[in-house]
Design a protein around this motif. Structure first.
Motif, mmCIF file in Angstrom:
data_model
loop_
_atom_site.group_PDB
_atom_site.id
_atom_site.type_symbol
_atom_site.label_atom_id
_atom_site.label_comp_id
_atom_site.label_asym_id
_atom_site.label_seq_id
_atom_site.Cartn_x
_atom_site.Cartn_y
_atom_site.Cartn_z
ATOM 1 N N ALA A 1 86.370 38.615 59.959
ATOM 2 C CA ALA A 1 85.675 37.330 59.963
ATOM 3 C C ALA A 1 84.680 37.254 61.116
ATOM 4 O O ALA A 1 83.554 36.756 60.968
ATOM 5 C CB ALA A 1 86.689 36.195 60.061
ATOM 6 N N GLN A 2 85.085 37.760 62.281
ATOM 7 C CA GLN A 2 84.174 37.752 63.433
ATOM 8 C C GLN A 2 82.976 38.664 63.186
ATOM 9 O O GLN A 2 81.852 38.347 63.594
ATOM 10 C CB GLN A 2 84.920 38.184 64.691
ATOM 11 C CG GLN A 2 85.939 37.173 65.184
ATOM 12 C CD GLN A 2 86.687 37.651 66.418
ATOM 13 O OE1 GLN A 2 86.419 38.731 66.945
ATOM 14 N NE2 GLN A 2 87.630 36.850 66.873
ATOM 15 N N ALA A 3 83.203 39.795 62.532
ATOM 16 C CA ALA A 3 82.106 40.713 62.230
ATOM 17 C C ALA A 3 81.099 40.064 61.281
ATOM 18 O O ALA A 3 79.882 40.216 61.446
ATOM 19 C CB ALA A 3 82.652 42.007 61.631
ATOM 20 N N LEU A 4 81.596 39.338 60.290
ATOM 21 C CA LEU A 4 80.693 38.627 59.387
ATOM 22 C C LEU A 4 79.907 37.554 60.135
ATOM 23 O O LEU A 4 78.713 37.341 59.862
ATOM 24 C CB LEU A 4 81.483 38.001 58.242
ATOM 25 C CG LEU A 4 81.950 38.971 57.159
ATOM 26 C CD1 LEU A 4 82.958 38.303 56.239
ATOM 27 C CD2 LEU A 4 80.755 39.489 56.354
ATOM 28 N N ALA A 5 80.557 36.883 61.068
ATOM 29 C CA ALA A 5 79.858 35.880 61.870
ATOM 30 C C ALA A 5 78.754 36.519 62.698
ATOM 31 O O ALA A 5 77.655 35.954 62.843
ATOM 32 C CB ALA A 5 80.853 35.156 62.783
ATOM 33 N N GLU A 6 79.032 37.703 63.226
ATOM 34 C CA GLU A 6 78.018 38.418 63.995
ATOM 35 C C GLU A 6 76.869 38.883 63.102
ATOM 36 O O GLU A 6 75.705 38.861 63.504
ATOM 37 C CB GLU A 6 78.652 39.605 64.723
ATOM 38 C CG GLU A 6 79.291 39.250 66.046
ATOM 39 C CD GLU A 6 78.249 38.873 67.082
ATOM 40 O OE1 GLU A 6 77.852 37.681 67.117
ATOM 41 O OE2 GLU A 6 77.831 39.747 67.839
ATOM 42 N N CYS A 7 77.204 39.322 61.901
ATOM 43 C CA CYS A 7 76.152 39.702 60.954
ATOM 44 C C CYS A 7 75.223 38.521 60.686
ATOM 45 O O CYS A 7 73.999 38.666 60.641
ATOM 46 C CB CYS A 7 76.765 40.193 59.642
ATOM 47 S SG CYS A 7 77.541 41.824 59.737
ATOM 48 N N THR B 1 92.203 39.222 50.595
ATOM 49 C CA THR B 1 91.294 38.181 51.084
ATOM 50 C C THR B 1 90.415 37.649 49.955
ATOM 51 O O THR B 1 89.936 38.411 49.113
ATOM 52 C CB THR B 1 90.401 38.748 52.203
ATOM 53 O OG1 THR B 1 91.219 39.147 53.308
ATOM 54 C CG2 THR B 1 89.390 37.721 52.671
ATOM 55 N N ASP B 2 90.227 36.355 49.935
ATOM 56 C CA ASP B 2 89.281 35.739 49.002
ATOM 57 C C ASP B 2 87.879 35.984 49.573
ATOM 58 O O ASP B 2 87.378 35.215 50.397
ATOM 59 C CB ASP B 2 89.580 34.242 48.878
ATOM 60 C CG ASP B 2 88.673 33.537 47.871
ATOM 61 O OD1 ASP B 2 87.619 34.102 47.498
ATOM 62 O OD2 ASP B 2 89.014 32.412 47.468
ATOM 63 N N LYS B 3 87.260 37.091 49.127
ATOM 64 C CA LYS B 3 85.980 37.479 49.721
ATOM 65 C C LYS B 3 84.865 36.451 49.493
ATOM 66 O O LYS B 3 84.142 36.121 50.451
ATOM 67 C CB LYS B 3 85.559 38.865 49.211
ATOM 68 C CG LYS B 3 85.959 39.999 50.131
ATOM 69 C CD LYS B 3 87.407 40.394 50.022
ATOM 70 C CE LYS B 3 87.676 41.212 48.792
ATOM 71 N NZ LYS B 3 89.102 41.636 48.678
ATOM 72 N N PRO B 4 84.662 35.926 48.276
ATOM 73 C CA PRO B 4 83.598 34.926 48.111
ATOM 74 C C PRO B 4 83.756 33.734 49.044
ATOM 75 O O PRO B 4 82.767 33.232 49.596
ATOM 76 C CB PRO B 4 83.728 34.528 46.639
ATOM 77 C CG PRO B 4 84.286 35.753 45.975
ATOM 78 C CD PRO B 4 85.255 36.309 46.972
ATOM 79 N N ALA B 5 84.992 33.277 49.233
ATOM 80 C CA ALA B 5 85.219 32.155 50.140
ATOM 81 C C ALA B 5 84.922 32.550 51.587
ATOM 82 O O ALA B 5 84.330 31.772 52.348
ATOM 83 C CB ALA B 5 86.655 31.656 50.012
ATOM 84 N N LEU B 6 85.335 33.759 51.961
ATOM 85 C CA LEU B 6 85.067 34.243 53.318
ATOM 86 C C LEU B 6 83.570 34.360 53.569
ATOM 87 O O LEU B 6 83.069 33.950 54.623
ATOM 88 C CB LEU B 6 85.744 35.601 53.517
ATOM 89 C CG LEU B 6 85.476 36.317 54.843
ATOM 90 C CD1 LEU B 6 85.979 35.488 56.017
ATOM 91 C CD2 LEU B 6 86.120 37.700 54.842
ATOM 92 N N PHE B 7 82.836 34.906 52.603
ATOM 93 C CA PHE B 7 81.393 35.044 52.754
ATOM 94 C C PHE B 7 80.730 33.663 52.889
ATOM 95 O O PHE B 7 79.827 33.478 53.709
ATOM 96 C CB PHE B 7 80.797 35.787 51.564
ATOM 97 C CG PHE B 7 81.300 37.204 51.398
ATOM 98 C CD1 PHE B 7 81.666 37.963 52.504
ATOM 99 C CD2 PHE B 7 81.415 37.782 50.143
ATOM 100 C CE1 PHE B 7 82.131 39.272 52.363
ATOM 101 C CE2 PHE B 7 81.867 39.080 49.993
ATOM 102 C CZ PHE B 7 82.231 39.829 51.095
#
Length: 292
Positions: A199-205, A262-268
């Motif tokens: 989740a942190q990596a996606l936030a950094e992206c 993980t629910d990927k669409p929700a995470l994205f």
């Protein structure tokens, strides 16, 4: 109401960090570099290590090259003796990974590179041996960067694929200015991160991408874990399913099941991305995202 996990705490970086001279940088020898493959005894020892219980990686934590590597990364992923922390084993992994994936990963890299061919600045996170970053640069972008936590992988990447700027950094703490890149690519990285760090990596992206920038993610397909029907083995896809199912059960991937669940669409969506495309074919699960 869902919480927004986009990064807001990373301090701004005004200039790009200095790129080490990885090719000429001397890296410390680890115990895995002393494994001998020229004798039967050496090969048997290697086999015992690969088939045995994964161990914690042994590195000198007082060395600045290893001081800031996240603890979750200091383990023997993929049953590799001392993980990716030796010149010898990391070189073998770079070669062996593509062989074990039957050419499917190379095809995925080419497809991802073409999708960011129009971009100017592209970042490859979890670059490993630099093959995806090299494909991206060959597709057209001139400003290409790759990050990874293993200095051994980065040294090989710099030697094999010049023209890319390589830095040692985890995906969840990138040393770049906000909005630095037009595109980000990640191949088989997120399933190797604990959920918190994914989740942190996606936030950094999201932070380092410009508005409208692309994030392309390729990960192992969870479909390969499903039961293989006997009649499907008569088809080529059935045999491939059986092969990758067996491979997935063999290699040590401590966080892969958490990623699959993980629910990927929700995470994205929580991370500030719009899902543009999703394809799931054994062995690659692909996502194309856009920064909102």
């Amino acid at each position: 109401m869902t919480s927004d996990i986009r990064s807001t705490t990373q301090p701004p970086v005004m200039t790009d960090p200095n790129v080490p001279d990885w090719v000429n940088l001397s890296l410390p020898e680890t115990w895995a570099d002393r494994l001998c493959f020229r004798s039967v005894a050496g090969l048997l020892k290697f086999a015992r290590l690969v088939l045995g219980k994964p161990q914690k990686v042994q590195v000198d934590s007082s060395d600045p090259l290893f001081a800031d590597i996240p603890k979750y990364a200091l383990q023997e992923f993929h049953n590799l003796p001392n993980g990716n922390y030796s010149s010898q084993i990391s070189r073998g992994y770079i070669t062996g990974f593509d062989v074990s994936m039957l050419g499917q990963i190379q095809a995925a890299r080419r497809a991802m590179a073409q999708r960011v061919a129009h971009c100017n600045a592209v970042l490859d996170i979890g670059t490993g041996g630099g093959k995806l970053a090299a494909q991206v640069r060959a597709a057209g972008p001139r400003d290409v960067w790759g990050i990874d936590v293993s200095p051994y992988l980065l040294k090989h990447a710099a030697a094999d694929h010049p023209g890319v700027s390589y830095l040692q950094a985890p995906a969840e703490a990138m040393p770049f200015a906000s909005g630095r890149f037009d595109g980000i690519v990640a191949c088989f990285l997120f399933h190797e991160l604990p959920p918190k760090y994914a989740a942190q990596a996606l936030a950094e992206c999201h932070r380092v991408l410009r508005p409208g920038g692309q994030l392309l993610i390729a990960e192992p397909s969870e479909n390969q874990l499903q039961r293989v029907r006997l009649r499907s083995l008569l088809r080529r896809s059935g045999w491939r399913h059986l092969y990758f199912k067996t491979l997935a059960r063999f290699v040590h991937e401590p966080f892969v099941m958490a990623w699959h669940k993980t629910d990927k669409p929700a995470l994205f969506a929580r991370s500030g991305f719009t899902l543009l495309e999703h394809t799931d074919e054994i062995p690659v699960n692909f996502y194309a995202l856009r920064k909102d």
